[in-house]
Design an enzyme around this catalytic site. Structure first.
Site, PDB file in Angstrom:
ATOM      1  N   ALA A 263      -1.207  -8.372  -0.340  1.00 52.95           N
ATOM      2  CA  ALA A 263      -2.237  -8.948  -1.002  1.00 52.95           C
ATOM      3  C   ALA A 263      -3.496  -8.271  -1.083  1.00 52.95           C
ATOM      4  O   ALA A 263      -3.811  -7.465   0.075  1.00 52.95           O
ATOM      5  CB  ALA A 263      -2.631 -10.187  -0.247  1.00 52.95           C
TER       6      ALA A 263
ATOM      7  N   GLN B  75       6.412 -12.112  -6.499  1.00 47.76           N
ATOM      8  CA  GLN B  75       6.280 -13.065  -5.084  1.00 47.76           C
ATOM      9  C   GLN B  75       5.596 -14.290  -5.202  1.00 47.76           C
ATOM     10  O   GLN B  75       4.471 -14.462  -5.597  1.00 47.76           O
ATOM     11  CB  GLN B  75       6.073 -12.286  -3.932  1.00 47.76           C
TER      12      GLN B  75
ATOM     13  N   CYS C  69       3.654 -14.397   5.404  1.00 48.48           N
ATOM     14  CA  CYS C  69       2.181 -14.054   5.525  1.00 48.48           C
ATOM     15  C   CYS C  69       1.919 -14.708   6.734  1.00 48.48           C
ATOM     16  O   CYS C  69       2.042 -15.861   7.071  1.00 48.48           O
ATOM     17  CB  CYS C  69       1.857 -14.739   4.272  1.00 48.48           C
TER      18      CYS C  69
ATOM     19  N   ASP D 176       6.853  -0.557  10.331  1.00 47.81           N
ATOM     20  CA  ASP D 176       7.090   0.826  11.035  1.00 47.81           C
ATOM     21  C   ASP D 176       7.540   1.842  10.367  1.00 47.81           C
ATOM     22  O   ASP D 176       7.991   3.112  10.950  1.00 47.81           O
ATOM     23  CB  ASP D 176       7.471   0.939  12.407  1.00 47.81           C
TER      24      ASP D 176
ATOM     25  N   ARG E  58       2.061  -0.742   4.564  1.00 50.57           N
ATOM     26  CA  ARG E  58       0.819  -0.080   4.958  1.00 50.57           C
ATOM     27  C   ARG E  58       0.726   1.496   5.047  1.00 50.57           C
ATOM     28  O   ARG E  58      -0.369   2.137   4.478  1.00 50.57           O
ATOM     29  CB  ARG E  58       0.087  -0.338   6.313  1.00 50.57           C
TER      30      ARG E  58
END
Length: 321
Positions: free
Chosen positions: A21, A73, A103, A205, A228
């Protein structure tokens, strides 16, 4: 290179941009796709927002012809509305319909949506069954290890999804309670992979080519999802694909390549959102792109004062030369 099949969709490779998001908007997805991602996932979209014709939702639904295949999504908790809205939008040019059960943010969880659905397997089953029946495109689901350490039910939810006709499941190896802290548990991904026959995509990770290889080897999963670690680094897809394919990691981007990527990103933002919104949304990306660079701390201090594209370009030219 391993090609991944999800339903009737065959991806170029098994390295996927995770839905995030406020991050995986159209410009960022395009950059990641062109950098080698086999599939790019859109920001999560509320089924109720489509139902009530929320004015901001149309932008979230916009798809560029060059970014495909793309996964759209949805999130929500009302099976009827979710299925009806999926049917309403299914002619749009996405290849895969994903459902969010991962989420962790409070405003989503407190509505019984996102990862809260992992506490309610019966409702999750109702929603997934309705979605699979509503659309002709492959339906996938993104889950977590569980809601908390006392309720790690990813295997149960994956089996439910498979029985509902879901085409693939992505598993983030953290609980909702963890958010994004601590280490992802790859063991739960391995357990899910051993429990179902549909493709399993591991998430959590994977921040380097070697980490991607390690996850694939340790869990047996069919693909890896990058979240990320792609922020400020769309090259990670190029690097992982190259390493998995040839064993070689390309040279990292030099300053000029980084500058070109940032300016291309800014151009796409400007083109799709207009200057006011584009500049404000580029601020976080500029901080990510320049992390660890000489003088980046001082540069980040100036980012929030940028108001125009010319100021952004001037700032980028200053730090990159």
């Amino acid at each position: 290179m391993s090609r991944l099949r999800i339903g009737d969709v065959v991806l170029d490779n098994n390295v996927i941009l995770a839905p995030m998001a406020g991050v995986t908007d159209l410009p960022f997805r395009l950059l990641c796709r062109k950098s080698g991602a086999g599939l790019v996932c859109m920001e999560m979209i509320s089924a109720k927002a489509i139902y009530y014709q929320n004015k901001n939702t149309e932008e979230l639904l916009t798809i560029h012809p060059e970014e495909g295949p793309v996964s759209l999504q949805l999130f929500g908790s009302d099976a009827r509305i979710i299925a009806e809205m999926a049917k309403r939008i299914q002619e749009r040019p996405f290849s895969i319909l994903d459902f969010n059960m991962g989420c962790p943010v409070p405003k989503v969880v407190n509505n019984g949506e996102g990862s809260a659905l992992m506490k309610n397997p019966r409702l999750a089953e109702e929603i997934l069954s309705a979605l699979v029946k509503a659309v002709k495109k492959p339906v996938t689901v993104k889950i977590r290890k569980g809601f908390d350490e006392a309720h790690c039910n990813a295997v149960e939810l994956a089996k439910i999804a498979e029985n509902c006709g879901v085409a693939a499941v992505a598993v983030h190896g953290r609980t909702r309670e963890q958010y994004y802290s601590g280490h992802a548990d790859w063991e739960i991904i391995r357990q899910v992979k051993e429990a179902v026959k549909i493709p399993v995509i591991g998430n959590g990770d994977v921040d380097s080519p070697r980490a991607a290889e390690a996850m694939l080897e340790e869990t047996g999963c069919d693909g890896v999802m990058i979240g990320r670690a792609a922020q400020g680094n769309p090259w990670i897809f190029r690097d992982i694909v190259s390493f998995l394919d040839t064993g070689r990691i390309p040279e990292p981007p030099d300053a000029q390549e980084k500058k070109r990527m940032i300016l291309k990103h800014a151009d796409l933002q400007l083109e799709t959102k207009g200057e006011y919104t584009a500049i404000r949304e580029m601020r976080k990306h500029l901080a990510w792109y320049t992390t660890g660079m000489p003088h980046s701390a001082r540069f980040r201090q100036t980012i929030n004062s940028m108001e125009t594209f010319s100021q952004l370009r001037e700032g980028v030219e200053t730090i990159f030369g």
